[in-house]
Design an enzyme around this catalytic site. Structure first.
Site, PDB file in Angstrom:
ATOM      1  N   HIS A 101       0.858  -1.187   0.000  1.00 11.79           N
ATOM      2  CA  HIS A 101       0.000   0.000   0.000  1.00 11.79           C
ATOM      3  C   HIS A 101       0.895   1.238   0.000  1.00 11.79           C
ATOM      4  CE1 HIS A 101       0.857  -0.874   4.246  1.00 11.79           C
ATOM      5  NE2 HIS A 101       0.969   0.439   4.339  1.00 11.79           N
ATOM      6  N   THR A 135       2.271   1.398  11.269  1.00 15.77           N
ATOM      7  CA  THR A 135       2.169   2.850  11.429  1.00 15.77           C
ATOM      8  C   THR A 135       0.719   3.313  11.521  1.00 15.77           C
ATOM      9  OG1 THR A 135       2.161   3.223   9.051  1.00 15.77           O
ATOM     10  CG2 THR A 135       4.313   3.207  10.159  1.00 15.77           C
ATOM     11  N   THR A 136      -0.206   2.366  11.448  1.00 16.83           N
ATOM     12  CA  THR A 136      -1.632   2.667  11.610  1.00 16.83           C
ATOM     13  C   THR A 136      -2.190   1.745  12.690  1.00 16.83           C
ATOM     14  OG1 THR A 136      -2.234   1.072   9.875  1.00 16.83           O
ATOM     15  CG2 THR A 136      -1.911   3.352   9.191  1.00 16.83           C
TER      16      THR A 136
HETATM   17  C1  GRE Z   1      -0.074   0.236   7.546  1.00 20.20           C
HETATM   18  O1  GRE Z   1       0.336   1.322   7.160  1.00 20.20           O
HETATM   19  O2  GRE Z   1      -1.278   0.014   7.757  1.00 20.20           O
HETATM   20  C2  GRE Z   1       0.876  -0.893   7.756  1.00 20.20           C
HETATM   21  C3  GRE Z   1       2.211  -0.614   7.911  1.00 20.20           C
HETATM   22  C4  GRE Z   1       3.082  -1.687   8.092  1.00 20.20           C
HETATM   23  C5  GRE Z   1       2.616  -2.981   8.121  1.00 20.20           C
HETATM   24  C6  GRE Z   1       1.284  -3.251   7.951  1.00 20.20           C
HETATM   25  C7  GRE Z   1       0.413  -2.200   7.761  1.00 20.20           C
HETATM   26  O3  GRE Z   1       2.661   0.643   7.861  1.00 20.20           O
HETATM   27  O4  GRE Z   1      -0.900  -2.461   7.575  1.00 20.20           O
HETATM   28 ZN    ZN Z   2       2.006   1.479   5.693  1.00 18.87          ZN
END
Ligand code: GRE
Ligand code: ZN
Length: 251
Positions: free
Chosen positions: A94, A199-200
């Site tokens: 993503h 990070t979320t």
């Molecule tokens: C996210 O940004 O949702 C994320 C990360 C790292 C691992 C998994 C993930 O930043 O969902």
């Molecule tokens: Zn991410």
């Protein structure tokens, strides 16, 4: 508030600790990478990536990002080497991006932000039986981070931007086959690594971060279509408004 986190004034990162106390934990990401303070470890092997042409399955809008998912029933697409003890399977990638005039990278390098940041998320299938189980384990995930900056067009990104109109609304999913993420990597696999977290929310401290030092270039036009409705890498509404000239007819 439950799962109602976001990136706004009320529900942004500084309030995540209320629902996710680990936000105040000791190995939270992202971080500012200070190259001068990084210690060169001669014992760390190079990163080795084996991405199969046929494991991508779909692209979706989860309300926070655009996500490309991969078939992870076997070890066809893996990352290994570097700080990793075994192969980790590719699960999804993503992007985090910004708004008009704002950069969207999460990690910074000596205080510098990049236009956008790609996260290729892998899990330790040698040790854990599912992604969900790995996601809560200290050695469960390995995320390869790649910075994006504005420059020449990146051909490989067009297949993604051409699909964004299909995932305009939160919760929408469409087929996305035969995409090899090799086309989104820089020529050098030199990296920084550190133990960190998602990070979320839920911000689990389960990620071995491998952040590539060399960014990839994408054109203004490629990234320009992504920014409306997004600020600081954060989706403000449930609608991904995509305004690339070639896609205007779809909107
Ligand atoms: C996210 O940004 O949702 C994320 C990360 C790292 C691992 C998994 C993930 O930043 O969902
Ligand atoms: Zn991410």
């Amino acid at each position: 508030t439950g799962n109602q986190w976001g990136y706004g004034e009320e529900d942004g990162p500084s309030s995540w600790y209320k629902d996710y106390p680990i936000a105040e934990g000791a190995r939270q990401s992202p971080i500012n990478i200070a190259p001068e303070e990084a210690v060169y470890d001669h014992g760390l092997p190079p990163i080795s990536l084996h991405y199969d042409n046929c494991t991508s399955t779909n692209i979706s809008n989860n309300g926070h990002s655009v996500v490309v998912e991969f078939d992870d029933v076997d070890d066809r697409s893996v990352i290994q080497g570097g700080p990793l003890e075994n192969a980790y399977r590719l699960k999804q990638f993503h992007f985090h991006w910004g708004g008009k005039g704002c950069h969207g990278s999460e990690h910074t390098v000596a205080g510098k932000t990049y236009t956008s940041e790609l996260h290729l998320v892998h899990w330790n299938a040698a040790k854990y039986s599912s992604f969900a189980e790995a996601a809560v384990a200290p050695d469960g995930l390995a995320v390869l981070g790649v910075f994006l900056e504005i420059g020449d067009e990146r051909g490989g990104l067009n297949k993604i931007t051409d699909s964004l109109y299909m995932v305009k609304f939160k919760g929408t999913v469409t087929d996305f086959r035969d995409f090899n993420p090799n086309c989104l990597l820089p020529s050098s696999l030199k990296y920084w690594t550190y133990p960190g977290s998602l990070t979320t929310p839920p911000l689990y401290e389960s990620v071995t971060w491998i952040v590539l030092t060399e960014p990839i270039c994408v054109s203004e036009k490629q990234v320009g279509g992504w920014v409306y409705g997004w600020v600081y890498g954060y989706l403000l509404s449930d609608v991904l408004i995509y305004l690339l000239p070639k896609l205007i007819n779809y909107n």
